[in-house]
Design an enzyme around this catalytic site. Sequence first.
Site, short mmCIF file in Angstrom:
data_model
loop_
_atom_site.label_atom_id
_atom_site.label_comp_id
_atom_site.label_asym_id
_atom_site.label_seq_id
_atom_site.Cartn_x
_atom_site.Cartn_y
_atom_site.Cartn_z
N CYS A 77 -1.27 4.16 7.25
CA CYS A 77 -2.19 4.35 8.38
C CYS A 77 -1.65 3.62 9.61
CB CYS A 77 -3.57 3.81 8.03
SG CYS A 77 -4.22 4.53 6.52
N CYS A 84 0.84 -1.20 0.00
CA CYS A 84 0.00 0.00 0.00
C CYS A 84 0.87 1.24 0.00
CB CYS A 84 -0.91 0.00 1.23
SG CYS A 84 -2.06 1.40 1.24
N CYS A 136 -3.39 0.29 10.58
CA CYS A 136 -3.63 -0.68 9.51
C CYS A 136 -3.54 -2.11 10.05
CB CYS A 136 -2.59 -0.50 8.40
SG CYS A 136 -2.82 -1.67 7.05
S1 SF4 Z 1 -5.49 0.96 6.28
FE1 SF4 Z 1 -3.63 -0.06 5.52
S2 SF4 Z 1 -4.20 -0.84 3.49
FE2 SF4 Z 1 -5.76 0.68 4.04
S3 SF4 Z 1 -4.99 2.61 3.15
FE3 SF4 Z 1 -4.20 2.54 5.26
S4 SF4 Z 1 -2.16 1.59 5.11
FE4 SF4 Z 1 -3.28 1.18 3.19
#
Ligand code: SF4
Length: 363
Positions: A96, A92, A99
């Site tokens: 986040c 990704c 995540c």
């Molecule tokens: S939660 Fe994880 S997979 Fe979803 S956008 Fe954020 S970093 Fe990417």
Amino acid sequence: MQLGVLCRLPLAVARAVLAALRGRLGALCWSLSPLSLPLSLPLPLPGWRGVSAPSPAAPAGPRRERERQRQRERDDAPPTPTSVNYHFTRQCNYKCGFCFHTAKTSFVLPLEEARRGLAMLKEAGESYGGASSFGEFVGKLVQFCKQELKLPSVSIVSNGSLIRERWFKKYGEYLDILAISCDSFDENVNVLIGRGQGKKNHVENLHKLRQWCREYGVAFKINSVINRFNVEEDMNEQIKALNPVRWKVFQCLLIEGENTGEDALREAEKFVISDEDFEQFLDRHKDVSCLVPESNQKMRDSYLILDEYMRFLNCRNGRKEPSKSILDVGVEAAIKFSGFDEKMFLNRGGKYVWSKADMKLDW
Ligand code: SF4
């Protein structure tokens, strides 16, 4: 859901992807150059009930014993999946902090193998969704699911940062729902959370995607993870203005090995909120009719998740324990280890009108 960067893929896989997409190299380069395209696709299929054959050993005793035997057979039968989320890559471009599906591998199945797995799921009669990947890779899977497998609904969940209008032009007609993750309408909060990429404004992009969904006839959905940094926010106005068909509101969840614990790539403890905090957020937004809340408990057992190897991930023990791949053992054998709680799935409203043909959409 995340998209892999081609240069970080194993060579054989990268070759397979390129081979699968040959002849489309222009589009492919376009898709790959901005690094990753985080998407995820939920694709509901016709309902399927795993029915086990009557046991030859069933005793011919009194009626009650026969009923008990039938109940045992029902209990042993595989769950009834109506929707599966296929996370076809863990890569990704966002970071986040909470995540819970992190970039632990860069593996992506070759397109043909992914198609084979999706067809197996279709044959088993269930529905599935999937995660992000290269625009063309995703587009081709979406098209395959709609055109060849004739799934009633195909959807993508994405952070939306790399979706372009040309993708809608080419593949929008095959897509029922696009769900975009957005945790805050304050860009500073998005940056704090890690929901962003450099100077790009996540909220501005969200509005752009909303408009394209209108123009290309795709139902628009928003997913928000409520955590320490956005729990006080009032999102009523913005959500109403965007007018999604569904606003999924998740309570930030800890998963061992993903966002908590020694071998995790994230430390999400500082994002976690109490059940009371979550309830307060829901209460503040009780007038938003499309809001669908998901507490930690609902989230854990009520999703059928396939990872990048097409293994079901069982989250019941607070971590993601993989089954064998459906490509190796078949759907029915693998799904028994999925930890899926069908009652919880229905309870959380997992089954809804998910085909755009059945929606009364005000584009
Ligand atoms: S939660 Fe994880 S997979 Fe979803 S956008 Fe954020 S970093 Fe990417």
